[in-house]
Design a protein around this motif. Sequence first.
Motif, PDB file in Angstrom:
ATOM      1  N   THR A 190       0.832  -1.212   0.000  1.00  0.00           N
ATOM      2  CA  THR A 190       0.000   0.000   0.000  1.00  0.00           C
ATOM      3  C   THR A 190       0.861   1.254   0.000  1.00  0.00           C
ATOM      4  O   THR A 190       0.586   2.224  -0.722  1.00  0.00           O
ATOM      5  N   MET A 191       1.934   1.238   0.817  1.00  0.00           N
ATOM      6  CA  MET A 191       2.831   2.396   0.862  1.00  0.00           C
ATOM      7  C   MET A 191       3.518   2.607  -0.485  1.00  0.00           C
ATOM      8  O   MET A 191       3.678   3.750  -0.941  1.00  0.00           O
ATOM      9  N   GLN A 192       3.915   1.520  -1.132  1.00  0.00           N
ATOM     10  CA  GLN A 192       4.533   1.663  -2.449  1.00  0.00           C
ATOM     11  C   GLN A 192       3.557   2.270  -3.452  1.00  0.00           C
ATOM     12  O   GLN A 192       3.925   3.139  -4.249  1.00  0.00           O
ATOM     13  N   GLY A 193       2.286   1.801  -3.404  1.00  0.00           N
ATOM     14  CA  GLY A 193       1.284   2.380  -4.296  1.00  0.00           C
ATOM     15  C   GLY A 193       1.070   3.867  -4.028  1.00  0.00           C
ATOM     16  O   GLY A 193       0.960   4.678  -4.961  1.00  0.00           O
ATOM     17  N   MET A 194       1.038   4.236  -2.733  1.00  0.00           N
ATOM     18  CA  MET A 194       0.872   5.648  -2.389  1.00  0.00           C
ATOM     19  C   MET A 194       2.078   6.468  -2.832  1.00  0.00           C
ATOM     20  O   MET A 194       1.934   7.609  -3.302  1.00  0.00           O
ATOM     21  N   GLN A 195       3.280   5.898  -2.699  1.00  0.00           N
ATOM     22  CA  GLN A 195       4.477   6.612  -3.148  1.00  0.00           C
ATOM     23  C   GLN A 195       4.449   6.828  -4.658  1.00  0.00           C
ATOM     24  O   GLN A 195       4.787   7.913  -5.147  1.00  0.00           O
ATOM     25  N   GLN A 196       4.048   5.793  -5.397  1.00  0.00           N
ATOM     26  CA  GLN A 196       3.949   5.958  -6.846  1.00  0.00           C
ATOM     27  C   GLN A 196       2.908   7.015  -7.211  1.00  0.00           C
ATOM     28  O   GLN A 196       3.121   7.841  -8.105  1.00  0.00           O
ATOM     29  N   GLN A 197       1.779   6.990  -6.499  1.00  0.00           N
ATOM     30  CA  GLN A 197       0.747   7.995  -6.756  1.00  0.00           C
ATOM     31  C   GLN A 197       1.262   9.395  -6.437  1.00  0.00           C
ATOM     32  O   GLN A 197       1.003  10.361  -7.170  1.00  0.00           O
ATOM     33  N   LEU A 198       2.030   9.510  -5.329  1.00  0.00           N
ATOM     34  CA  LEU A 198       2.599  10.803  -4.962  1.00  0.00           C
ATOM     35  C   LEU A 198       3.595  11.282  -6.014  1.00  0.00           C
ATOM     36  O   LEU A 198       3.622  12.472  -6.370  1.00  0.00           O
ATOM     37  N   LEU A 199       4.399  10.355  -6.546  1.00  0.00           N
ATOM     38  CA  LEU A 199       5.356  10.733  -7.592  1.00  0.00           C
ATOM     39  C   LEU A 199       4.631  11.217  -8.848  1.00  0.00           C
ATOM     40  O   LEU A 199       5.053  12.205  -9.478  1.00  0.00           O
ATOM     41  N   SER A 200       3.540  10.522  -9.205  1.00  0.00           N
ATOM     42  CA  SER A 200       2.787  10.959 -10.385  1.00  0.00           C
ATOM     43  C   SER A 200       2.165  12.339 -10.161  1.00  0.00           C
ATOM     44  O   SER A 200       2.156  13.190 -11.064  1.00  0.00           O
ATOM     45  N   ILE A 201       1.670  12.579  -8.929  1.00  0.00           N
ATOM     46  CA  ILE A 201       1.097  13.896  -8.625  1.00  0.00           C
ATOM     47  C   ILE A 201       2.175  14.981  -8.690  1.00  0.00           C
ATOM     48  O   ILE A 201       1.948  16.082  -9.219  1.00  0.00           O
ATOM     49  N   GLN A 202       3.362  14.669  -8.149  1.00  0.00           N
ATOM     50  CA  GLN A 202       4.455  15.642  -8.205  1.00  0.00           C
ATOM     51  C   GLN A 202       4.868  15.928  -9.644  1.00  0.00           C
ATOM     52  O   GLN A 202       5.140  17.076 -10.012  1.00  0.00           O
ATOM     53  N   GLU A 203       4.905  14.872 -10.455  1.00  0.00           N
ATOM     54  CA  GLU A 203       5.255  15.078 -11.861  1.00  0.00           C
ATOM     55  C   GLU A 203       4.214  15.945 -12.565  1.00  0.00           C
ATOM     56  O   GLU A 203       4.554  16.856 -13.336  1.00  0.00           O
ATOM     57  N   GLU A 204       2.947  15.684 -12.276  1.00  0.00           N
ATOM     58  CA  GLU A 204       1.891  16.509 -12.868  1.00  0.00           C
ATOM     59  C   GLU A 204       1.990  17.955 -12.396  1.00  0.00           C
ATOM     60  O   GLU A 204       1.788  18.904 -13.172  1.00  0.00           O
ATOM     61  N   LEU A 205       2.336  18.132 -11.107  1.00  0.00           N
ATOM     62  CA  LEU A 205       2.502  19.487 -10.576  1.00  0.00           C
ATOM     63  C   LEU A 205       3.652  20.208 -11.266  1.00  0.00           C
ATOM     64  O   LEU A 205       3.548  21.407 -11.593  1.00  0.00           O
ATOM     65  N   ASN A 206       4.740  19.489 -11.499  1.00  0.00           N
ATOM     66  CA  ASN A 206       5.873  20.107 -12.204  1.00  0.00           C
ATOM     67  C   ASN A 206       5.479  20.515 -13.620  1.00  0.00           C
ATOM     68  O   ASN A 206       5.887  21.584 -14.113  1.00  0.00           O
ATOM     69  N   ASN A 207       4.683  19.656 -14.282  1.00  0.00           N
ATOM     70  CA  ASN A 207       4.226  20.012 -15.630  1.00  0.00           C
ATOM     71  C   ASN A 207       3.363  21.274 -15.600  1.00  0.00           C
ATOM     72  O   ASN A 207       3.493  22.159 -16.461  1.00  0.00           O
ATOM     73  N   LYS A 208       2.475  21.335 -14.589  1.00  0.00           N
ATOM     74  CA  LYS A 208       1.628  22.530 -14.469  1.00  0.00           C
ATOM     75  C   LYS A 208       2.473  23.776 -14.207  1.00  0.00           C
ATOM     76  O   LYS A 208       2.200  24.861 -14.745  1.00  0.00           O
TER      77      LYS A 208
END
Length: 349
Positions: free
Chosen positions: A202-220
């Motif tokens: 579960t923590m790994q899934g949350m970390q991956q989700q957090l990384l995707s959110i951070q990447e999307e934030l950087n794109n924005k």
Amino acid sequence: DDSKFSEAITVLLTWIERGEVNRRSANQFYSMVQSANSHVRRLMNEKAAHEQEMEQAKESFKNALTGILTQFEQIVAVFNASTRQKAWDHFSKAQRKNIDIWRKHSEELRNAHSEQLMGIRREEEMEMSDDDSGDNPSKKLRVDDSALAAQAYALKEENDSLRWQLDAYRNEVELLKQEKGQLFRTEESLTKDQQLQFLQQTMQGMQQQLLSIQEELNNKKSELEQAKEEQTHTQAMLKVLQEQLKNAKELAEINGHDESQANVGNFNTLCAFVFNTGIISTFLHVHPFGANIEYLWSYMQQLDSRISANEIEMLLMRLPRMFKQEFTGVGATLEKRWKFCAFEGIKTI
């Protein structure tokens, strides 16, 4: 015949008691009494044979008991070897307890059989030393006492054996309980490991989700910075146009009132030129890949319905440092597009 002797002797006794003996039958009765006496000798011979068989049976029993005692000695030796430290340390607590119980039980049985064998030997010695027939009643009494003692000891052995077996069963039950407890602890630890593994996943899934959110934030953020840069360029271009318009007004004021009246038409034309230039520059700036004349004309028609496509093209051609023409496509798809290049000209200067 032994099977008919009892019946015959009973009939003979009845005849004699009834007084059947007389002068004529005396010889016959004497023959029958003589036959009875002969049977006495036969009985004595049978008794001697049975005594011999009994002695042989005693000897066989003594030999068998000696063999059993020897095997008991070997078994006790095995238990004693198992209790030595070299092998004793490798057994569990419950196993040690069972081995100790079995060893004690075997030693007691060995001692009992040894005492029984010694008793038999003592009886044989006493029988050999006792030659007086008057001692037979005491001998019989000793034999009876020995039989009772043997029965009592056999009962005691059976009781002890049952007690040792009960203790062994109790130890086995305790061992099974311990193994069951260990199995339960193993299952509990396995359940905890599964829960921990699930939490890690579960923590790994949350970390991956957090990384995707951070990447999307950087794109924005990058898109926002790009929009800010475009806004800055547009503001700079508007400032340039405002300065040009201001300079044109100042020039008109310097030439005087008369000349300004004469050149009112030129001033209006200049204002329209500057206005159209600013609008076209803004439009092409937000279209970095350029636009054709028809697209520009359709857009300008919404602001000034009197303007034509030729006027727009002439205006673009008069300002080569602000606008440039490029060709895209091949053959039938060949298309002319105009692009805004004022900032490129400023960098070149």
